[in-house]
Design an enzyme around this catalytic site. Structure first.
Site, PDB file in Angstrom:
ATOM      1  N   GLU A  15       0.839  -1.200   0.000  1.00 15.38           N
ATOM      2  CA  GLU A  15       0.000   0.000   0.000  1.00 15.38           C
ATOM      3  C   GLU A  15       0.876   1.253   0.000  1.00 15.38           C
ATOM      4  O   GLU A  15       2.094   1.184   0.183  1.00 15.38           O
ATOM      5  CB  GLU A  15      -0.902   0.044   1.247  1.00 15.38           C
ATOM      6  CG  GLU A  15      -2.182  -0.765   1.151  1.00 15.38           C
ATOM      7  CD  GLU A  15      -3.260  -0.076   0.308  1.00 15.38           C
ATOM      8  OE1 GLU A  15      -2.978   1.001  -0.259  1.00 15.38           O
ATOM      9  OE2 GLU A  15      -4.364  -0.610   0.227  1.00 15.38           O
ATOM     10  N   ARG A  99      -8.994  -0.435  12.581  1.00 10.81           N
ATOM     11  CA  ARG A  99      -7.594  -0.034  12.443  1.00 10.81           C
ATOM     12  C   ARG A  99      -7.511   1.175  11.523  1.00 10.81           C
ATOM     13  O   ARG A  99      -8.337   1.341  10.626  1.00 10.81           O
ATOM     14  CB  ARG A  99      -6.724  -1.172  11.907  1.00 10.81           C
ATOM     15  CG  ARG A  99      -6.957  -1.570  10.455  1.00 10.81           C
ATOM     16  CD  ARG A  99      -5.940  -2.640  10.051  1.00 10.81           C
ATOM     17  NE  ARG A  99      -6.124  -3.105   8.689  1.00 10.81           N
ATOM     18  CZ  ARG A  99      -5.559  -2.559   7.613  1.00 10.81           C
ATOM     19  NH1 ARG A  99      -4.784  -1.481   7.750  1.00 10.81           N
ATOM     20  NH2 ARG A  99      -5.760  -3.053   6.404  1.00 10.81           N
ATOM     21  N   ASN A 101      -6.230   3.337   8.470  1.00 17.44           N
ATOM     22  CA  ASN A 101      -5.890   2.882   7.123  1.00 17.44           C
ATOM     23  C   ASN A 101      -5.250   4.017   6.323  1.00 17.44           C
ATOM     24  O   ASN A 101      -4.316   4.651   6.778  1.00 17.44           O
ATOM     25  CB  ASN A 101      -7.139   2.312   6.433  1.00 17.44           C
ATOM     26  CG  ASN A 101      -6.798   1.378   5.292  1.00 17.44           C
ATOM     27  OD1 ASN A 101      -5.877   0.573   5.408  1.00 17.44           O
ATOM     28  ND2 ASN A 101      -7.525   1.465   4.203  1.00 17.44           N
ATOM     29  N   GLU A 120     -14.314  -5.509   7.223  1.00 18.37           N
ATOM     30  CA  GLU A 120     -14.861  -4.801   6.065  1.00 18.37           C
ATOM     31  C   GLU A 120     -16.368  -5.047   5.941  1.00 18.37           C
ATOM     32  O   GLU A 120     -16.903  -5.302   4.867  1.00 18.37           O
ATOM     33  CB  GLU A 120     -14.121  -5.205   4.782  1.00 18.37           C
ATOM     34  CG  GLU A 120     -12.624  -4.979   4.880  1.00 18.37           C
ATOM     35  CD  GLU A 120     -11.890  -5.108   3.566  1.00 18.37           C
ATOM     36  OE1 GLU A 120     -12.527  -4.956   2.511  1.00 18.37           O
ATOM     37  OE2 GLU A 120     -10.662  -5.341   3.602  1.00 18.37           O
ATOM     38  N   ASN A 147     -10.330   4.911   2.365  1.00 10.71           N
ATOM     39  CA  ASN A 147      -9.326   4.764   1.316  1.00 10.71           C
ATOM     40  C   ASN A 147      -9.227   6.012   0.449  1.00 10.71           C
ATOM     41  O   ASN A 147     -10.182   6.787   0.334  1.00 10.71           O
ATOM     42  CB  ASN A 147      -9.636   3.565   0.414  1.00 10.71           C
ATOM     43  CG  ASN A 147      -8.787   2.364   0.741  1.00 10.71           C
ATOM     44  OD1 ASN A 147      -7.589   2.479   0.970  1.00 10.71           O
ATOM     45  ND2 ASN A 147      -9.409   1.188   0.799  1.00 10.71           N
ATOM     46  N   ASP A 198      -9.727   1.887  -4.249  1.00  8.66           N
ATOM     47  CA  ASP A 198      -8.666   1.803  -3.239  1.00  8.66           C
ATOM     48  C   ASP A 198      -7.887   3.113  -3.259  1.00  8.66           C
ATOM     49  O   ASP A 198      -8.482   4.173  -3.308  1.00  8.66           O
ATOM     50  CB  ASP A 198      -7.795   0.572  -3.504  1.00  8.66           C
ATOM     51  CG  ASP A 198      -7.178   0.002  -2.233  1.00  8.66           C
ATOM     52  OD1 ASP A 198      -6.809   0.780  -1.339  1.00  8.66           O
ATOM     53  OD2 ASP A 198      -7.047  -1.224  -2.127  1.00  8.66           O
TER      54      ASP A 198
END
Length: 292
Positions: A15, A99, A101, A120, A147, A198
């Protein structure tokens, strides 16, 4: 246009590619491997740091002491010299089902990052702003998977996606205060093949580039939210994008080697690679550093 594998370290969940114009180095992370990586523009001189929990994103600091990382256990300061991570704040209060991100820095040095539901499944995450004095402010809530935050070149808009909403949103952004308002749909993402929005970046022309995970596509949208260009990638699980290189004209793309949940698809031998796309005829903008 050509697509090449720049580094093949088989990141479990690669990522957050981040090009630093000062060092002329590329950073990226392995969210589930709990690593921060760094390399030269041609994929050499690889360096790695461990972090103490799953990592969603990072921002380099203006003071040169390291990075701010959004970990499962909150915002942390990572010291590149010692490798130590120090807790700044945990805005989700230690909730094990959440968490932190994806995140990006605005041009006043604030870090905007959101949290996500680890399964999710439920709208339990929030969007936060971490100021240079380490004050944390909640900007939005009711998010499943945070995201793709990124800013328009004129600093007037913040783009953001809740991946499973099927949309990329845009907020009006006040660069003086770091506050958001007037959330609305920027574009609808084609989820018919199982893909989702994303990581994103914005180029010098104000167009948004989005990695559509599980669908093997990078999509460029105009400032009006219209599809301008689609790039087919050699792996399904592309995760994020960032322009870099000496001329800011190389598009770096991360990917994941292993899906986080069983319902998501597998991939081919190039899974988990860091890719570079050349000759797009487009340039990015320099990524800011965190701090006053």
């Amino acid at each position: 246009m050509r697509i090449e594998v720049l580094v093949d370290v088989k990141t479990i969940l690669g990522e957050g590619p981040l090009w630093d114009v000062e060092q002329q180095r590329l950073y990226w992370i392995d969210s589930f491997g709990c690593n921060v990586f760094r390399a030269t523009v041609d994929g050499r001189e690889i360096r790695a740091w461990d972090v103490p929990a799953k990592i969603g994103s990072m921002a380099l600091r203006k003071d040169g002491q390291g990075a701010i990382c959004s970990l499962q256990t909150g915002f942390h300061a990572l010291d590149f010299k010692t490798g130590e991570s120090t807790l700044i704040a945990d805005p989700d209060g230690g909730n094990p089902t959440l968490r932190l991100n994806d995140g990006k820095v605005d041009r006043r040095g604030r870090f905007i990052a959101g949290s996500m539901d680890t399964m999710e499944a439920g709208p339990n995450g929030s969007l936060y702003r971490l100021d240079p004095d380490f004050k944390v402010t909640r900007l939005d809530s009711g998010i499943i998977v945070s995201n793709g935050p990124c800013f328009s070149p004129d600093d007037r808009h913040l783009y953001f996606a809740d991946s499973w909403s099927g949309e990329i949103w845009v907020y009006d952004y006040d660069i003086d205060t770091g506050n958001v308002s007037n959330r609305r749909t920027f574009t609808k993402v084609d989820t018919s093949r199982g893909g989702a929005a994303d990581g994103s970046t914005v180029d010098a022309e104000g167009c948004l580039w989005n990695a559509q995970v599980y669908d093997a596509k990078i999509v460029r949208y105009t400032p009006e939210g219209k599809v301008d260009r689609v790039i087919d990638m050699p792996v399904k699980k592309v995760t994020s994008v960032m322009f870099g290189g000496p001329n800011l004209d190389i598009l770096f793309v991360t990917s994941m080697a292993k899906p986080p949940l069983p319902r998501f698809p597998g991939d081919g031998v190039l899974r988990g690679s860091l890719f570079a796309i050349y000759d797009l005829g487009v340039r990015g903008v320099p990524e800011p550093r965190f701090g006053a």
